[in-house]
Scaffold this motif. Structure first.
Motif, PDB file in Angstrom:
ATOM      1  N   ASP A   1      39.745 -36.902  49.548  1.00  0.00           N
ATOM      2  CA  ASP A   1      39.264 -35.764  48.760  1.00  0.00           C
ATOM      3  C   ASP A   1      37.779 -35.963  48.473  1.00  0.00           C
ATOM      4  O   ASP A   1      37.379 -36.382  47.398  1.00  0.00           O
ATOM      5  CB  ASP A   1      40.062 -35.664  47.459  1.00  0.00           C
ATOM      6  CG  ASP A   1      39.818 -34.335  46.758  1.00  0.00           C
ATOM      7  OD1 ASP A   1      38.990 -33.552  47.261  1.00  0.00           O
ATOM      8  OD2 ASP A   1      40.452 -34.090  45.726  1.00  0.00           O
TER       9      ASP A   1
ATOM     10  N   ARG B   1      50.568 -23.489  42.417  1.00  0.00           N
ATOM     11  CA  ARG B   1      49.487 -24.441  42.112  1.00  0.00           C
ATOM     12  C   ARG B   1      49.441 -25.598  43.108  1.00  0.00           C
ATOM     13  O   ARG B   1      48.809 -26.613  42.846  1.00  0.00           O
ATOM     14  CB  ARG B   1      49.669 -24.967  40.689  1.00  0.00           C
ATOM     15  CG  ARG B   1      49.441 -23.880  39.670  1.00  0.00           C
ATOM     16  CD  ARG B   1      50.056 -24.180  38.338  1.00  0.00           C
ATOM     17  NE  ARG B   1      49.730 -23.119  37.384  1.00  0.00           N
ATOM     18  CZ  ARG B   1      50.408 -21.979  37.258  1.00  0.00           C
ATOM     19  NH1 ARG B   1      51.458 -21.763  38.015  1.00  0.00           N
ATOM     20  NH2 ARG B   1      50.027 -21.058  36.391  1.00  0.00           N
TER      21      ARG B   1
ATOM     22  N   ASP C   1      47.851 -26.013  45.711  1.00  0.00           N
ATOM     23  CA  ASP C   1      46.540 -26.364  46.248  1.00  0.00           C
ATOM     24  C   ASP C   1      45.756 -27.303  45.334  1.00  0.00           C
ATOM     25  O   ASP C   1      44.823 -27.963  45.774  1.00  0.00           O
ATOM     26  CB  ASP C   1      45.718 -25.099  46.521  1.00  0.00           C
ATOM     27  CG  ASP C   1      45.559 -24.268  45.264  1.00  0.00           C
ATOM     28  OD1 ASP C   1      46.523 -24.165  44.492  1.00  0.00           O
ATOM     29  OD2 ASP C   1      44.455 -23.731  45.041  1.00  0.00           O
ATOM     30  N   VAL C   2      46.114 -27.384  44.041  1.00  0.00           N
ATOM     31  CA  VAL C   2      45.414 -28.326  43.167  1.00  0.00           C
ATOM     32  C   VAL C   2      46.290 -29.502  42.744  1.00  0.00           C
ATOM     33  O   VAL C   2      45.784 -30.524  42.300  1.00  0.00           O
ATOM     34  CB  VAL C   2      44.864 -27.664  41.879  1.00  0.00           C
ATOM     35  CG1 VAL C   2      43.703 -26.766  42.210  1.00  0.00           C
ATOM     36  CG2 VAL C   2      45.932 -26.943  41.117  1.00  0.00           C
TER      37      VAL C   2
ATOM     38  N   ARG D   1      45.528 -33.173  43.581  1.00  0.00           N
ATOM     39  CA  ARG D   1      44.172 -33.679  43.351  1.00  0.00           C
ATOM     40  C   ARG D   1      44.080 -34.841  42.366  1.00  0.00           C
ATOM     41  O   ARG D   1      42.993 -35.383  42.147  1.00  0.00           O
ATOM     42  CB  ARG D   1      43.284 -32.530  42.839  1.00  0.00           C
ATOM     43  CG  ARG D   1      42.862 -31.595  43.958  1.00  0.00           C
ATOM     44  CD  ARG D   1      41.402 -31.250  43.831  1.00  0.00           C
ATOM     45  NE  ARG D   1      40.681 -31.409  45.072  1.00  0.00           N
ATOM     46  CZ  ARG D   1      40.282 -30.395  45.842  1.00  0.00           C
ATOM     47  NH1 ARG D   1      40.561 -29.169  45.492  1.00  0.00           N
ATOM     48  NH2 ARG D   1      39.609 -30.624  46.942  1.00  0.00           N
TER      49      ARG D   1
ATOM     50  N   ASP E   1      53.613 -27.778  51.245  1.00  0.00           N
ATOM     51  CA  ASP E   1      53.093 -28.081  52.580  1.00  0.00           C
ATOM     52  C   ASP E   1      52.373 -29.423  52.564  1.00  0.00           C
ATOM     53  O   ASP E   1      52.147 -30.021  51.526  1.00  0.00           O
ATOM     54  CB  ASP E   1      52.118 -26.983  53.028  1.00  0.00           C
ATOM     55  CG  ASP E   1      52.826 -25.663  53.193  1.00  0.00           C
ATOM     56  OD1 ASP E   1      54.039 -25.679  53.456  1.00  0.00           O
ATOM     57  OD2 ASP E   1      52.168 -24.618  53.034  1.00  0.00           O
TER      58      ASP E   1
ATOM     59  N   TYR F   1      49.510 -31.990  52.383  1.00  0.00           N
ATOM     60  CA  TYR F   1      48.227 -31.968  51.682  1.00  0.00           C
ATOM     61  C   TYR F   1      47.473 -33.252  51.990  1.00  0.00           C
ATOM     62  O   TYR F   1      48.090 -34.260  52.348  1.00  0.00           O
ATOM     63  CB  TYR F   1      48.432 -31.773  50.177  1.00  0.00           C
ATOM     64  CG  TYR F   1      49.493 -32.633  49.565  1.00  0.00           C
ATOM     65  CD1 TYR F   1      50.826 -32.212  49.545  1.00  0.00           C
ATOM     66  CD2 TYR F   1      49.183 -33.878  49.044  1.00  0.00           C
ATOM     67  CE1 TYR F   1      51.816 -33.016  49.006  1.00  0.00           C
ATOM     68  CE2 TYR F   1      50.170 -34.687  48.499  1.00  0.00           C
ATOM     69  CZ  TYR F   1      51.484 -34.251  48.490  1.00  0.00           C
ATOM     70  OH  TYR F   1      52.460 -35.049  47.972  1.00  0.00           O
TER      71      TYR F   1
END
Lengths: 319, 253
Positions: free
Chosen positions: A229, B103, B105-106, B109, B144, B146
């Motif tokens: 990331d 959410r 997609d985040v 993180r 999915d 990531y």
């Protein structure tokens, strides 16, 4: 002083035998100078770091239990790891093995199946900084210092997992009063949780000056997401480097090979992009202590550092 | 009137009027904002059960939603306020899978800095719980691929194979996974740095210090890249490890 033991099992971790060779070499130098003995953990395996634990729980327990078993075989109750990730992983396994009987029994059965001695007792893991501070301490560092780091302004970067979480790292607020209940696993030798100071104390004893670096001293560098990331890691490193620079630091002292690599890599990328105030080089705190003990830049492998701290140290007449 | 954690409410459910007169009384400014209620009926209570049953996820039920974790979180504060650990725990406990999926997609993180776990007043292992939520979603095929999962798997496979990791392999292997064509030597099939495609920053990063670095360091790392450091007596342990991971379903998804 002297509660952990002068002779401990040394778990260097994979990084220290490759890209972070400088940390390994300088750690051994500092330990020798301070009269401490590192017993290399023969044939260890990777701790699984911050990555494997997201894939498998029992797998990481096994990986770390194997290392613990090796330490027990070599007759140790204490493991010392110089890497935040490694000490975190071992301490995490220690937590689950101690608090969850079912996990402990399952792990021991699997160890036996894998041809490794089961654990008769769970060895305690310390970060090397905690060990240096309690077995040698600032006083001893002062005695051994032949070439004080006079005039060197250091930003002491601890990273995340040295102090957090308190379940594993056993840290507590040194200023607080009623911690016993909320921190059931606190350890008296552990550092202050939100305001760690062991590295400051050791480097100040060697003659360096610490600059104000809170709260970035325990801010994340991107850690396990350093490669996966990039956008977030870049921003975090930028905040760390800029805070250090703007507070007048000549150099950032690190104590984890991953933080170190992340800082150096993104420092370079940020400089290529022309971001201001990010050109602070990084060095392991053991490298700086080694210099103070009279070793040369070559002895502590300063040339291994990608961020090249030599010009700064030369300018101050320290290398 | 301000809405606390506004990012959690869909914009179409927020009604705000510039001037609002109710029964002849002008209430603009104080009572001119309404959040429309919603009805939820597709929740999955088994989802939370699965999390509670794993040793690292069982503290999820101690959460009392104080949001100390979110307030501490560097990803929430410095990157994206949609990353909200407290909310993820809330949604997982209610079993609102579709809200979690929104959410996705985040959610990956998290940088594992453990500020949340450290500061939680209820002793929830927040970071562990969030990773268990992600792991469970991946296992059930609810999320999915990531980036961090790709890296975690890549890393773990290396550990499983050799017992140790090697930095050069991780770096160049990851670059290859991102679509760069890395040159490999024909015999050992190991990547040779800088003969194939390399990101510009990495070239720049290595060219400069190579000139000033001592040769021992470069030789050591080149040796490690060609001959991966291994743990001895690993094969029997590796089989047990593989078996355990298969039982957990860690190798399939």
């Amino acid at each position: 002083m002297g509660v952990i033991g002068k002779r401990v099992a040394y778990y260097p971790g994979c990084s220290l035998e490759g890209a972070a060779r400088a940390y390994d070499v300088s750690t051994r130098i500092v330990a020798k100078e301070l009269g401490l003995e590192l017993d290399y953990l023969e044939d260890y395996n990777c701790c699984g770091a911050m990555e494997s634990k997201n894939v498998t729980f029992m797998g990481t327990m096994l990986l770390n239990a194997r290392n613990m078993s090796l330490a027990r075989k070599q007759g140790h109750n204490v493991i010392v790891a110089p890497c935040n990730g490694c000490s975190f992983s071992l301490q995490r396994a220690e937590y689950f093995l101690e608090t969850d009987r079912a996990v402990f029994e399952k792990v021991n059965a699997l160890l036996r199946e894998g041809g490794v001695d089961p654990l008769d007792q769970i060895p305690q893991t310390y970060h090397i900084l905690e060990w240096f501070y309690h077995e040698a301490g600032p006083q001893k560092v002062k005695e051994k210092t032949r070439k004080p780091l006079r005039g060197l302004k250091v930003a002491n970067y601890y990273g995340c997992l040295y102090t957090r979480p308190h379940f594993y790292a056993r840290t507590y607020a040194h200023a607080g009063g009623q911690e016993e209940e909320v921190r059931p696993r606190r350890r008296d030798t552990a550092d202050d949780d939100e305001h760690p100071y062991y590295m400051n104390a050791l480097l100040e004893a060697a003659g360096a000056t610490s600059v104000e670096f809170e709260p970035m001293h325990t801010q994340c560098c991107g850690g396990p997401h350093s490669l996966s990331d990039e956008a977030v890691s870049e921003k975090f490193v930028m905040m760390i480097l800029q805070t250090a620079k703007r507070n007048g630091a000549d150099i950032i002292a690190t104590e984890c090979p991953l933080c170190h690599a992340s800082l150096e890599m993104y420092r370079h990328r940020l400089m290529l992009k022309g971001v201001p105030d990010v050109d602070v080089p990084a060095a392991y705190f053991t490298q700086l202590l080694g210099l103070a003990f009279g070793y040369s830049a070559n002895d502590v492998k300063l040339k291994d550092n990608l961020s090249d701290p030599l010009p700064v140290l030369k300018r101050l007449g320290l290398a | 009137m301000a809405i606390h954690e506004r990012s959690l409410v869909e914009p179409e459910r927020i009604l705000r009027k510039e001037r609002l007169v109710v029964d002849g009384v002008d209430v603009s400014g104080d009572w001119n904002l309404i959040i429309l209620p919603r009805v939820i009926n597709d929740y999955d209570l088994d989802f939370a059960k699965e999390i509670i049953n794993s040793p690292d996820g069982k503290t999820i039920n101690q959460c009392y939603q104080c949001s100390y974790c979110t307030a501490s979180c560097p990803v929430h504060n410095y990157w994206d306020e949609r990353y909200n650990p407290r909310h993820f725990i809330y949604l997982a406990r209610l079993g609102l899978i579709d809200e979690l999926q929104k959410r996705a997609d985040v959610m990956w993180r998290c940088v594992s800095c453990h500020k949340c776990t450290h500061r939680c007043p209820k002793g929830v292992l927040v970071e562990e719980v969030l990773k268990v939520i992600l792991r469970t979603m991946a296992k059930k095929g609810l999320i999915d691929e990531y980036p961090s999962k790709k890296f975690d798997k890549f890393f773990t496979e290396s550990v499983l194979e050799y017992g140790r990791i090697e930095d050069g392999e991780l770096l160049f292997g990851w670059i290859e996974k991102q679509g760069y064509k890395v040159f490999k030597d024909p015999i050992l099939k190991k990547p040779i740095p800088f003969l194939g495609e390399t990101p510009e920053w990495l070239k720049q990063l290595t060219i400069k210090p190579i000139k000033s670095m001592n040769i021992g360091f470069l030789v050591l790392n080149a040796k490690h890249m060609l001959f991966h450091p291994r743990t001895k007596n690993w094969s029997r342990f590796k089989q047990v490890l593989r078996k355990v991971m298969q039982e957990e379903g860690a190798l399939s998804h």
